[in-house]
Design a protein around this motif. Structure first.
Motif, short mmCIF file in Angstrom:
data_model
loop_
_atom_site.label_atom_id
_atom_site.label_comp_id
_atom_site.label_asym_id
_atom_site.label_seq_id
_atom_site.Cartn_x
_atom_site.Cartn_y
_atom_site.Cartn_z
N TYR A 91 0.85 -1.19 0.00
CA TYR A 91 0.00 0.00 0.00
C TYR A 91 0.89 1.24 0.00
O TYR A 91 2.04 1.20 0.45
N THR A 95 -2.15 5.86 2.97
CA THR A 95 -3.44 5.47 2.39
C THR A 95 -4.09 4.28 3.09
O THR A 95 -5.19 3.87 2.70
N CYS A 96 -3.46 3.73 4.11
CA CYS A 96 -4.00 2.51 4.72
C CYS A 96 -5.41 2.73 5.30
O CYS A 96 -6.24 1.82 5.27
N GLY A 97 -5.65 3.93 5.79
CA GLY A 97 -6.96 4.21 6.36
C GLY A 97 -8.07 4.21 5.34
O GLY A 97 -9.25 4.08 5.71
N SER A 98 -7.74 4.34 4.07
CA SER A 98 -8.77 4.35 3.02
C SER A 98 -8.90 3.00 2.32
O SER A 98 -9.74 2.84 1.43
N ASP A 100 -10.18 -0.70 1.83
CA ASP A 100 -11.35 -1.45 2.27
C ASP A 100 -10.95 -2.33 3.44
O ASP A 100 -10.05 -3.18 3.30
N ASP A 133 -2.12 5.21 9.39
CA ASP A 133 -1.66 3.93 8.85
C ASP A 133 -1.46 2.92 9.98
O ASP A 133 -1.81 1.74 9.84
#
Length: 244
Positions: A91, A95-98, A100, A133
């Motif tokens: 990743y 961006t890990c929070g976005s 799925d 993240d």
């Protein structure tokens, strides 16, 4: 349970660490991983991103190429510690929070199915530093645990002690290490599941492993000095989050 100075370390068996960025593994589990390798146990490290957005100096470490730099730094760190198994989740940094959540959980669960760890290490819901993240990686790992953990496996969350926080947080926050007044998480000594006080040779190895992450640590080493790092990272603390 093995006593270590005034600390404690349970029998950990096969270890799987799930982290967000290169260098998380060094600060939080370098000693535990190196000791496990020395003891002949399997150690597997997982990193969600290459930390591409983590430049402290755009001239020395431009964002465009930082992912390659940090990948090489992590490879060197793990080589120092003797850890031979590593997986990227691939990743992009930040961006890990976005992602799925089901996708993230499934990725971690698949690795758990493959490795069959006895001990699983990651961040707590606080993310240690409040980084999104970190918190996403915790959520994936926590949700994957009941799905894929084998009987007897344990899930551990990284923590600090109140004494550690009182001594080191004010100085580290010159570099905005902890992003929230609620971080780092703290746990009293008598409630820790892992309280690993590194022996001198292992501590020096850990400092070498941290130092391998040059792009991230160079500024703090210059500001604080190696002795500060030796004191701040001489122990590794975890609380028990779940057990199968």
């Amino acid at each position: 349970m093995t006593e270590n100075g005034d600390g404690r370390v349970p029998e950990l068996g096969t270890i799987l660490g799930v982290w967000a960025h290169p260098d998380d593994e060094a600060y939080l589990t370098a000693g535990l991983m190196a000791q496990a390798v020395r003891d002949g146990r399997r150690v597997v490290c997982v990193t969600a991103t290459r930390g591409e957005e983590g430049s402290w100096d755009e001239e020395r470490w431009p964002t465009a190429t930082l992912g390659e730099v940090r990948q090489a730094e992590l490879e060197r760190c793990l080589e120092i510690l003797g850890v031979e198994e590593h997986h990227w989740l691939d990743y992009y940094d930040g961006t890990c929070g976005s992602v799925d959540p089901e996708e993230g959980v499934a990725r971690v669960a698949a690795l758990m199915d493959e490795v069959r760890p006895d001990s699983l290490f990651t961040f707590g819901p606080d993310g240690m530093t409040d980084h999104p993240d970190h918190k996403a990686v915790c959520a994936w790992t926590t949700d994957a645990f009941p799905r894929s953990a084998k009987p007897g496996a344990r899930l551990y969350y990284a923590t600090m002690t109140p004494q550690w926080a009182g001594e080191f947080v004010p100085r580290m926050n010159r570099f905005n290490v902890f992003m929230s007044p609620d971080t780092p998480p703290v746990t009293p000594h008598d409630e820790l599941a892992v309280d690993f006080h590194l022996p001198p040779d292992l501590l020096e190895l850990k400092l070498e492993a941290i130092g391998a992450h040059v792009s991230q640590v160079d500024g703090m080493l210059n500001a604080f000095g190696r002795d500060f790092f030796r004191e701040a990272h001489k122990a590794e603390f975890f609380r028990l989050a779940a057990e199968r």
